[in-house]
Design an enzyme around this catalytic site. Structure first.
Site, PDB file in Angstrom:
ATOM      1  N   SER A  11      -9.864 -10.147  -0.826  1.00 57.71           N
ATOM      2  CA  SER A  11     -10.557  -8.900  -1.171  1.00 57.71           C
ATOM      3  C   SER A  11     -11.117  -9.001  -2.576  1.00 57.71           C
ATOM      4  O   SER A  11     -10.372  -9.200  -3.549  1.00 57.71           O
ATOM      5  CB  SER A  11      -9.578  -7.726  -1.101  1.00 57.71           C
ATOM      6  N   HIS A  36     -13.726 -10.052   2.014  1.00 55.35           N
ATOM      7  CA  HIS A  36     -13.442  -8.632   2.253  1.00 55.35           C
ATOM      8  C   HIS A  36     -14.046  -7.817   1.110  1.00 55.35           C
ATOM      9  O   HIS A  36     -13.769  -8.063  -0.066  1.00 55.35           O
ATOM     10  CB  HIS A  36     -11.931  -8.420   2.344  1.00 55.35           C
ATOM     11  N   ASP A  38     -14.623  -4.118  -0.397  1.00 51.88           N
ATOM     12  CA  ASP A  38     -14.098  -2.750  -0.367  1.00 51.88           C
ATOM     13  C   ASP A  38     -15.074  -1.760  -0.991  1.00 51.88           C
ATOM     14  O   ASP A  38     -15.398  -1.862  -2.175  1.00 51.88           O
ATOM     15  CB  ASP A  38     -12.771  -2.694  -1.139  1.00 51.88           C
ATOM     16  N   MET A  40     -15.625   2.040  -2.029  1.00 55.35           N
ATOM     17  CA  MET A  40     -14.909   3.304  -2.290  1.00 55.35           C
ATOM     18  C   MET A  40     -15.860   4.283  -2.968  1.00 55.35           C
ATOM     19  O   MET A  40     -16.655   3.894  -3.821  1.00 55.35           O
ATOM     20  CB  MET A  40     -13.718   3.035  -3.205  1.00 55.35           C
ATOM     21  N   HIS A  69     -15.450  -3.012   4.286  1.00 56.72           N
ATOM     22  CA  HIS A  69     -14.461  -1.964   4.566  1.00 56.72           C
ATOM     23  C   HIS A  69     -14.937  -0.689   3.870  1.00 56.72           C
ATOM     24  O   HIS A  69     -14.851  -0.572   2.653  1.00 56.72           O
ATOM     25  CB  HIS A  69     -13.096  -2.442   4.029  1.00 56.72           C
ATOM     26  N   MET A  71     -14.593   2.855   2.716  1.00 55.38           N
ATOM     27  CA  MET A  71     -13.686   3.974   2.424  1.00 55.38           C
ATOM     28  C   MET A  71     -14.569   5.075   1.855  1.00 55.38           C
ATOM     29  O   MET A  71     -14.558   5.352   0.646  1.00 55.38           O
ATOM     30  CB  MET A  71     -12.605   3.522   1.434  1.00 55.38           C
ATOM     31  N   MET A 140      -4.048  -0.412   7.646  1.00 58.68           N
ATOM     32  CA  MET A 140      -3.738  -0.433   6.218  1.00 58.68           C
ATOM     33  C   MET A 140      -2.228  -0.602   6.027  1.00 58.68           C
ATOM     34  O   MET A 140      -1.433   0.100   6.674  1.00 58.68           O
ATOM     35  CB  MET A 140      -4.179   0.880   5.544  1.00 58.68           C
ATOM     36  N   PHE A 146      -6.614   1.434  -3.998  1.00 57.97           N
ATOM     37  CA  PHE A 146      -6.280   0.537  -5.102  1.00 57.97           C
ATOM     38  C   PHE A 146      -5.678  -0.764  -4.583  1.00 57.97           C
ATOM     39  O   PHE A 146      -4.992  -0.752  -3.550  1.00 57.97           O
ATOM     40  CB  PHE A 146      -5.256   1.207  -6.035  1.00 57.97           C
ATOM     41  N   GLY A 147      -5.923  -1.834  -5.326  1.00 60.35           N
ATOM     42  CA  GLY A 147      -5.266  -3.099  -5.028  1.00 60.35           C
ATOM     43  C   GLY A 147      -3.878  -3.118  -5.660  1.00 60.35           C
ATOM     44  O   GLY A 147      -3.516  -2.219  -6.427  1.00 60.35           O
ATOM     45  N   GLY A 148      -3.105  -4.119  -5.318  1.00 64.38           N
ATOM     46  CA  GLY A 148      -1.832  -4.362  -5.984  1.00 64.38           C
ATOM     47  C   GLY A 148      -0.700  -3.415  -5.618  1.00 64.38           C
ATOM     48  O   GLY A 148       0.289  -3.332  -6.342  1.00 64.38           O
ATOM     49  N   ASP A 182      -4.472  -4.922   5.899  1.00 66.02           N
ATOM     50  CA  ASP A 182      -5.053  -4.841   4.550  1.00 66.02           C
ATOM     51  C   ASP A 182      -4.137  -4.037   3.635  1.00 66.02           C
ATOM     52  O   ASP A 182      -3.854  -2.872   3.906  1.00 66.02           O
ATOM     53  CB  ASP A 182      -6.433  -4.154   4.670  1.00 66.02           C
ATOM     54  N   GLY A 183      -3.699  -4.682   2.544  1.00 63.94           N
ATOM     55  CA  GLY A 183      -2.887  -3.988   1.550  1.00 63.94           C
ATOM     56  C   GLY A 183      -1.473  -4.522   1.489  1.00 63.94           C
ATOM     57  O   GLY A 183      -0.738  -4.454   2.479  1.00 63.94           O
ATOM     58  N   GLY A 184      -1.122  -5.076   0.350  1.00 63.86           N
ATOM     59  CA  GLY A 184       0.245  -5.531   0.130  1.00 63.86           C
ATOM     60  C   GLY A 184       0.607  -6.830   0.813  1.00 63.86           C
ATOM     61  O   GLY A 184       1.787  -7.182   0.886  1.00 63.86           O
ATOM     62  N   GLY A 204      -5.863  -9.315  -1.711  1.00 71.26           N
ATOM     63  CA  GLY A 204      -6.592  -9.131  -2.964  1.00 71.26           C
ATOM     64  C   GLY A 204      -5.830  -9.717  -4.120  1.00 71.26           C
ATOM     65  O   GLY A 204      -6.093 -10.837  -4.567  1.00 71.26           O
ATOM     66  N   SER A 205      -4.822  -8.971  -4.589  1.00 72.82           N
ATOM     67  CA  SER A 205      -4.069  -9.435  -5.761  1.00 72.82           C
ATOM     68  C   SER A 205      -3.341 -10.750  -5.480  1.00 72.82           C
ATOM     69  O   SER A 205      -3.176 -11.573  -6.392  1.00 72.82           O
ATOM     70  CB  SER A 205      -3.091  -8.358  -6.225  1.00 72.82           C
TER      71      SER A 205
HETATM   72  C1  DX5 Z   1      -7.180  -1.045  -0.765  1.00 74.20           C
HETATM   73  C2  DX5 Z   1      -8.191  -2.070  -0.290  1.00 74.20           C
HETATM   74  C3  DX5 Z   1      -7.648  -3.427  -0.162  1.00 74.20           C
HETATM   75  C4  DX5 Z   1      -7.117  -4.021  -1.450  1.00 74.20           C
HETATM   76  C5  DX5 Z   1      -5.932  -4.854  -1.103  1.00 74.20           C
HETATM   77  O1  DX5 Z   1      -7.683   0.240  -0.559  1.00 74.20           O
HETATM   78  O2  DX5 Z   1      -8.735  -1.696   0.960  1.00 74.20           O
HETATM   79  O3  DX5 Z   1      -8.589  -4.293   0.445  1.00 74.20           O
HETATM   80  O4  DX5 Z   1      -8.050  -4.829  -2.117  1.00 74.20           O
HETATM   81  O5  DX5 Z   1      -5.367  -5.300  -2.285  1.00 74.20           O
HETATM   82  P1  DX5 Z   1      -3.951  -6.026  -2.301  1.00 74.20           P
HETATM   83  O6  DX5 Z   1      -4.066  -7.234  -1.429  1.00 74.20           O
HETATM   84  O7  DX5 Z   1      -3.767  -6.351  -3.744  1.00 74.20           O
HETATM   85  O8  DX5 Z   1      -2.954  -5.025  -1.778  1.00 74.20           O
HETATM   86 ZN    ZN Z   2      -9.928  -3.214   2.148  1.00 75.80          ZN
END
Ligand code: DX5
Ligand code: ZN
Length: 233
Positions: A11, A36, A38, A40, A69, A71, A140, A146-148, A182-184, A204-205
């Site tokens: 991401s 990916h 994102d 927002m 993606h 949002m 999700m 947010f990432g991370g 997606d996420g974590g 992502g992170s």
């Molecule tokens: C969050 C995003 C994700 C995000 C994931 O709303 O949709 O794509 O980048 O980040 P990590 O992998 O760090 O959880």
């Molecule tokens: Zn995403």
């Protein structure tokens, strides 16, 4: 599931935006399967990121498919813009669209693959009557924005349920549907996530937060792929 069936989608949310082109080329060289992207809008989610112009710029840096993606709320007006900007896949959150079936058709009419995204509390029933119009189901693992963030464990049984629905659809002669998470997602939980039925992993992170000093992102992407196939203890 074969190793080659798993796809890793870094991401860009966690990339260095001051060097976005380099970052995109680096993940492609490191073996990523998808980019990916994102989007927002500070309305559907409390953050603001990138639009179609940035997607178009990313498109010029890579041959990898761009997994957009959305949002955003509302959804439809952005679909043609992202299709024109080079999106291969466009996913959106069903509760952000007034007419989910129409939005899915719109995405395909613009030549992209379509997908629905489910927040941790969003029921999978949103997909029940539109399975034939969906190329991807994205669950999700965190609340979007947010990432991370930390992976929410309740995503695992939900992935198993989504996998069952996809398999039932395929058994009845339906088209293939990918199951993305997606996420974590990290190297230390990706095996459990894969076992629950996911075949496409956004990270992502986990990717951009820990580049190998010599190997860049190659080592971390390879480790995610390897761990996705690893046996559970
Ligand atoms: C969050 C995003 C994700 C995000 C994931 O709303 O949709 O794509 O980048 O980040 P990590 O992998 O760090 O959880
Ligand atoms: Zn995403």
């Amino acid at each position: 599931m074969n190793r080659s069936d798993f796809q890793i989608a870094p991401s860009l949310l966690s990339a260095d935006f001051s060097r976005l082109g380099e970052e995109v080329r680096a993940i492609e060289a490191a073996g990523a399967d998808l980019v990916h992207f994102d989007v927002m809008d500070n309305h559907y989610v409390p953050n603001l990121t990138m639009g179609p112009m940035v997607c178009e710029a990313v498109r010029r840096c890579t041959r990898l498919p761009i997994d957009v993606h959305l949002m955003v709320e509302p959804v439809d007006a952005l679909v043609p813009l992202f299709a024109k900007a080079g999106a291969a896949i466009i996913t959106f959150h069903p509760e952000a669209s007034r007419h989910v079936d129409r939005t899915l058709s719109l995405i395909r009419e613009h030549g992209c693959q379509s997908g629905l995204v489910f927040n941790p509390a969003t029921p999978l029933d949103w997909a029940s009557h539109v399975m034939d119009k969906v190329d991807m189901i994205l669950l999700m693992g965190v609340n979007p924005g947010f990432g991370g963030q930390q992976f929410i464990e309740a995503t695992l049984p939900k992935l198993r349920e989504a996998r069952q629905r996809i398999n039932t659809h395929a058994d009845r002669g339906g088209q293939p549907i990918r199951l993305e998470v997606d996420g974590g997602v990290k190297a230390d939980n990706i095996a459990r996530i894969a076992r629950a039925g996911a075949d496409t992993f956004v990270a992502g992170s986990a990717v951009f937060g820990s580049p190998d000093p010599d190997g860049g992102y190659r080592t971390v992407i390879a480790r995610l792929r390897e761990q996705a196939c690893a046996p559970l203890d």
